[in-house]
Structure formats: structure tokens, C-alpha cells
Write a protein that holds these residues in place. Structure first.
Motif, PDB file in Angstrom:
ATOM      1  N   ALA A  84     -42.682   7.379  -9.508  1.00  0.00           N
ATOM      2  CA  ALA A  84     -43.713   8.373 -10.858  1.00  0.00           C
ATOM      3  C   ALA A  84     -42.996   8.161 -11.926  1.00  0.00           C
ATOM      4  O   ALA A  84     -44.322   7.945 -12.755  1.00  0.00           O
ATOM      5  N   LEU A  85     -41.732   7.376 -12.802  1.00  0.00           N
ATOM      6  CA  LEU A  85     -41.440   7.201 -13.911  1.00  0.00           C
ATOM      7  C   LEU A  85     -41.107   5.936 -14.286  1.00  0.00           C
ATOM      8  O   LEU A  85     -40.345   5.956 -12.856  1.00  0.00           O
ATOM      9  N   ASN A  86     -41.657   5.388 -14.791  1.00  0.00           N
ATOM     10  CA  ASN A  86     -41.012   4.106 -14.812  1.00  0.00           C
ATOM     11  C   ASN A  86     -39.770   3.770 -15.428  1.00  0.00           C
ATOM     12  O   ASN A  86     -39.621   4.478 -16.225  1.00  0.00           O
TER      13      ASN A  86
ATOM     14  N   ILE B 272     -42.991   6.912  -5.614  1.00  0.00           N
ATOM     15  CA  ILE B 272     -41.536   8.136  -5.098  1.00  0.00           C
ATOM     16  C   ILE B 272     -41.375   8.604  -6.285  1.00  0.00           C
ATOM     17  O   ILE B 272     -41.788   8.208  -7.594  1.00  0.00           O
ATOM     18  N   ASP B 273     -40.947   9.455  -5.824  1.00  0.00           N
ATOM     19  CA  ASP B 273     -40.655  11.083  -6.683  1.00  0.00           C
ATOM     20  C   ASP B 273     -39.568  10.869  -7.314  1.00  0.00           C
ATOM     21  O   ASP B 273     -38.246  10.883  -6.483  1.00  0.00           O
ATOM     22  N   ASN B 274     -39.328  10.170  -8.123  1.00  0.00           N
ATOM     23  CA  ASN B 274     -37.974   9.473  -9.303  1.00  0.00           C
ATOM     24  C   ASN B 274     -37.837  11.085 -10.334  1.00  0.00           C
ATOM     25  O   ASN B 274     -36.865  10.722 -11.330  1.00  0.00           O
ATOM     26  N   LEU B 275     -38.509  12.134 -10.381  1.00  0.00           N
ATOM     27  CA  LEU B 275     -37.789  12.429 -11.652  1.00  0.00           C
ATOM     28  C   LEU B 275     -36.718  13.483 -11.002  1.00  0.00           C
ATOM     29  O   LEU B 275     -36.524  13.986 -10.108  1.00  0.00           O
TER      30      LEU B 275
ATOM     31  N   VAL C 116     -28.943   9.809 -12.671  1.00  0.00           N
ATOM     32  CA  VAL C 116     -28.072   9.792 -14.178  1.00  0.00           C
ATOM     33  C   VAL C 116     -27.568   9.795 -15.194  1.00  0.00           C
ATOM     34  O   VAL C 116     -26.245  10.814 -14.299  1.00  0.00           O
ATOM     35  N   ASP C 117     -27.631   9.429 -16.085  1.00  0.00           N
ATOM     36  CA  ASP C 117     -25.507   9.792 -16.547  1.00  0.00           C
ATOM     37  C   ASP C 117     -25.891  10.782 -16.889  1.00  0.00           C
ATOM     38  O   ASP C 117     -26.548  11.653 -17.637  1.00  0.00           O
TER      39      ASP C 117
ATOM     40  N   ILE D 213     -34.068   9.498 -11.483  1.00  0.00           N
ATOM     41  CA  ILE D 213     -33.246   9.268 -10.511  1.00  0.00           C
ATOM     42  C   ILE D 213     -33.049   7.702  -9.426  1.00  0.00           C
ATOM     43  O   ILE D 213     -34.417   7.212  -9.864  1.00  0.00           O
ATOM     44  N   GLU D 214     -32.265   7.008  -9.005  1.00  0.00           N
ATOM     45  CA  GLU D 214     -32.455   6.258  -8.274  1.00  0.00           C
ATOM     46  C   GLU D 214     -33.495   5.636  -7.014  1.00  0.00           C
ATOM     47  O   GLU D 214     -34.276   5.127  -6.703  1.00  0.00           O
ATOM     48  N   PHE D 215     -33.586   6.942  -6.191  1.00  0.00           N
ATOM     49  CA  PHE D 215     -33.998   7.353  -4.744  1.00  0.00           C
ATOM     50  C   PHE D 215     -34.277   8.373  -4.884  1.00  0.00           C
ATOM     51  O   PHE D 215     -33.656   8.916  -4.573  1.00  0.00           O
TER      52      PHE D 215
END
Length: 502
Positions: free
Chosen positions: A132-134, A153-156, A310-311, A141-143
Motif C-alpha cells: 500500500a505504501l512504497n 499488502i497493508d504495510n501501513l 519501523v525505526d 511495516i515490513e510484513f
């Protein structure tokens, strides 16, 4: 078109998010950077505008500008959310029918994710999943969960209840590349444990005092120490509304004039007219009926973002600033906002064990920059919040404002927090450890010369620092008149050796 953004950089037409906000009269701030399709064959960029060539005009439909925005301007959840409330879903579903392109699928996914309503479209068939996000443009998020319907893929990093986004910038990438957690551990591992423990205790108390100072308060030593103990436990408890309410009780020792717990009325930051009746807000807090959902969203965001890789500095910034914008309590929000920085860094395994970074000390030194970062979100949204004063001198919010607190660009906040952490790790922490090591060498040398209480040694060191390594005639005539000339020479030499004054 009712356009209220910055002056156009030349002749042309507003496109993308700027067009949507203006054409649909959306009550949200304009994105910080806008798109203009030039009347000429021109392509250029500046900090406020991206200028496209005339043939790149997307069209006259809402769908056209949504596609243009997602392709060229990234993801603005505020604008997208508000579009779902006013646009006809059929205007989106019809041009989407049969399309499998990445940007079309992202539009489809975000529409349903934000509106919680399905468009009149069948699930996709065999198509490659895309995020969803580049991840090259945003911290994601990674997965994430796979949406078979959209093949997205909902990586928000968050949920529809709370999801600030942070763009990847060269500044953030550089700060993360400095591997600050590793540097902090290296600083700590080089020093003896008893030195580290003393430095940790001092830095913890210093951070507590600085956090009160940011609020322009001077707490009693016991109150500052009590809050320092709370900070030291940051990260040990799961974040929740009840945990935040407990921490508010730690912050506010005297609650006689404060309604404790989550607000059941409006809230704002600012003052009143001279009669004390009419509010003059500079920031309006989230509506009280939205607080439970927003606070649950914050807790979900923390777990999802940290577990998703995420950092921690990015998560800490988005979460803590989101909390202070929401402002769920009548009082104590500012200190809890800074507590959450410590909480997230600790939960993310960022700090060396037993050590709290004195971030509030750095924030206090950079208070003007901190204020500008706060205003970057709170300022633009003020003109879109409808409110009226109450008889009690509070505000009653008349419009739906939840979107302002759920979704905002937290890039500037992340850059600020990461740079404060950098300054803490690379300057403040090693400086404090170095000071204690030098002080111990000096005190050990003084102890070898004569018997002197620790309090007197502290005073002695202060006089030597003021005199650039020499005891003044004033000091020798009063507090240290009993010293012999030989002892004075030896003490000054000890100070020179300890602080490398030559």
C-alpha cells in the motif's frame, strides 16, 4: 475553484490533492507541497510546488485527480478520507472496474480502508501483490496483512483509528544510518558500571526537571524525583488509556483544581480574554467523544509499528506528537507527551539497559524549533475547526475533527526527535560520563592530599572551574583559607591533570 494555498509559481492549473481540496471544498489544510500543471511545456520543482507539463493534465473528474495524486504526490490520508465522505462511490468504482494497475489498486484499497465501505467491484483475480505504501518513500511495516480483494499488502504503520505517516527523507536516513543505539551502547560499555549508574541517575533527574521547565514550571525536588522515577520505568507497561491515566496522577500531585482522567468536555491550549470568560485558543484538542477511539488507535499504532520494524525514533515521534495534539487530559499532557518518547524508545529496545536519554534537556535547549514543529500541524488545522465558547470558558467543538488527529504528516516531527536523540547520544551522554570520570580522578587526588568532605570537594571544583584551574583570592580568603600554599599547588595540579588543562 476556491484555492487558498500558496501563490502559484506561474500560469497553470492546480492538480491532484490541491484540486480535490479546492473543487470539493474539503475542510482540511492543503498539503505542504502542491502540483501545478503548467500552461506551457514546463517541468520543474521547488519546495512548495511540483510543476508538470501541460499535456500531463489528468482530466476533470474526481477519479482523475485521485489517480494523479496517488501517482505523483504520495499518500495524504486526510484528503483521501474527506474525499470518501463527499464523492459518489460510483464515480470511483466505474473507472476502476477491470483495472489492475498499481495506482488504481492503491486508490481502491485506501478508499475502502478509510471509508470502511466496499465499492461495487469484484475481488481481483491472479495479480501480483504490491505494498500500500512504497517503502522507499514512507516508513512502513515490513510484513503486512495481504488483502486478497485488492492484491495489496497493508504495510501501513497504523490503523484507521490512528495512522500518521512519515516520509523517508535524506535527513532521516542519515540519522538512522548513524546507528545511534549502537553508539550509545559503545559509550556505556567503555565506562565502568558505577560511572554509568551515576550518569544515568543524573541524566534521569535532569530530564525530569527539563520536562517541567518546558511547561514553565519549577517543581519541588520531590516532585521532579517522583516523575524521574516514572520515566525510569518507561516501557515497562503496555500502553493503554488506563496506564496514561495512572501516569497523569503521577504528574499531578495536587489535583484539587483539575478533573482527572480523560476529558468529558472540550479542550484547548491558549488563554482567555481579560474577563476570563472567552477562550482564545491557539490549539483545539480532539473532541471528547473521539478520545477513547483515538487513544486505542495510539496503542495499536505503537505495537503494530514497532513489531513491524519501523525505526523506534520514527514511532516515538508520530505517537508522542499525536498524543499531544489529541490532548486527552485537562492537564499533564505535555509531560506525558515527552514521557511517551522515552516509553517508545524503551519498548523498541533503543536505549542501553538502565539508561534514559535526557531528550527533554535537548528539547528545552531547542524550544523554538520544538514550538515550530508543534505548530506545523496544529496551526494549519485551526481554521477548519468550528467551535463556540461555553459559559464555563471552555470550547464546544461543532464539527467532526477526528481526521486531523488520526492522520497527519509526521515527517518533521520524526526529523526533530531523531536529531534530539543524536545530540543526546553523541554529545550529552558521553559528556556526562566523561565529566564523572574526570571528577572522580580529581576527587581521588584531593583525597590523597587531605581529608575533605565530598560537599567541599564539589565547591572546590566549582571555584577551580570559574578560575580556569586556579583558586581565586576570594576562595582562599574564605572557604579554603585553611589550605597551605603547597596544598593549593597540589590541588591545582590535580585539577589540571583531571581536566587536561595545560
Amino acid at each position: 475553484m476556491n484555492f487558498y494555498g500558496p501563490n502559484r509559481p506561474g500560469p497553470g492549473r492546480i492538480a491532484g490533492y490541491g484540486w480535490l481540496v479546492s473543487e470539493l471544498a474539503l475542510r482540511v489544510p492543503m498539503p505542504r507541497r502542491l502540483s501545478l500543471v503548467s500552461d506551457h511545456h514546463e517541468r520543474r520543482s521547488d519546495p512548495e510546488w511540483e510543476v508538470f507539463r501541460s499535456e500531463q493534465w489528468p482530466g476533470e473528474a474526481v477519479f482523475d485527480h485521485l489517480m494523479f495524486a496517488i501517482k505523483n504526490e504520495g499518500i495524504d490520508l486526510r484528503v483521501l478520507h474527506e474525499v470518501t465522505k463527499v464523492a459518489d462511490p460510483s464515480e470511483i468504482s466505474q473507472p476502476l472496474a477491470g483495472t489492475t494497475g498499481l495506482f488504481a489498486r492503491r486508490l481502491w484499497f485506501f478508499w475502502e480502508w478509510l471509508s470502511n465501505e466496499r465499492l461495487d467491484l469484484p475481488d481481483l483475480g491472479k495479480v501480483k501483490y504490491e505494498p500500500a505504501l512504497n517503502p522507499d518513500e514512507y516508513f512502513a511495516i515490513e510484513f503486512g496483512n495481504r488483502s486478497a480483494r485488492h492484491k495489496i499488502i497493508d504495510n501501513l504503520p497504523g490503523t484507521p483509528a490512528f495512522c500518521p505517516l512519515v516520509q523517508r527523507t535524506s535527513r532521516l536516513d542519515q540519522l538512522i544510518a548513524r546507528q545511534l543505539p549502537t553508539r550509545a551502547r559503545e559509550v556505556v560499555e567503555k565506562a565502568p558500571q558505577h560511572i554509568v549508574s551515576r550518569a544515568a541517575a543524573f541524566l534521569l533527574l535532569e530530564d525530569s526537571k527539563a520536562s517541567f521547565a518546558i511547561e514553565q514550571e519549577r517543581p519541588e525536588p520531590q516532585r521532579a524525583a517522583r516523575w524521574a522515577r516514572a520515566i525510569n520505568e518507561a516501557g515497562s507497561q503496555q500502553l493503554s488509556q488506563s496506564e496514561l491515566e495512572r501516569l497523569q496522577q503521577v504528574v499531578l500531585q495536587d489535583a484539587r483544581f483539575v478533573k482527572m482522567g480523560v476529558r468529558n468536555e472540550g479542550g484547548f491550549i491558549g488563554g482567555h480574554t481579560r474577563d476570563g470568560k472567552t477562550p482564545v485558543p491557539v490549539h483545539i484538542s480532539a473532541r471528547h467523544k473521539d478520545l477513547a477511539d483515538l487513544l486505542e488507535g495510539i496503542a495499536l499504532y505503537e505495537g503494530r509499528a514497532l513489531e513491524g520494524g519501523v525505526d523506534p525514533m520514527v514511532v516515538a515521534a508520530a505517537l508522542s506528537f499525536g498524543f499531544v495534539y489529541i490532548h486527552p487530559f485537562e492537564d499533564g499532557n505535555g509531560r506525558l507527551h515527552r514521557y511517551l518518547l522515552h516509553h517508545v524508545l524503551a519498548r523498541g529496545g533503543f536505549n542501553p539497559a538502565g539508561l534514559v536519554f535526557p531528550i527533554s534537556v535537548v528539547v528545552h535547549r531547542r524550544i523554538k524549533e520544538y514550538s515550530e514543529v508543534l505548530k506545523s500541524v496544529s496551526g494549519p488545522m485551526m481554521e477548519f475547526i468550528d467551535w463556540q465558547p461555553t459559559e464555563q470558558g471552555n470550547v464546544e467543538i461543532l464539527s467532526d475533527t477526528a481526521v486531523f488527529y488520526r492522520f497527519f504528516d509526521s515527517t518533521m516531527h520524526a526529523e526533530f526527535v531523531a536529531d534530539c536523540v543524536r545530540e543526546t547520544v553523541e554529545q550529552h551522554l558521553p559528556k556526562e560520563i566523561d565529566y564523572i570520570e574526570r571528577y572522580d580522578r580529581f576527587k581521588s587526588s584531593v583525597d590523597a592530599i587531605l581529608d575533605m568532605p565530598a560537599r567541599k570537594v564539589d565547591l572546590l571544583r566549582g571555584f577551580l572551574e570559574q578560575g580556569n584551574g586556579k583558586l581565586s583570592s576570594l576562595a582562599l580568603g574564605k572557604e579554603f583559607s585553611a589550605l597551605t600554599q603547597k596544598e593549593v599547588a597540589l590541588i591545582e595540579k590535580a585539577y589540571e591533570v583531571a581536566w587536561s588543562l595545560a
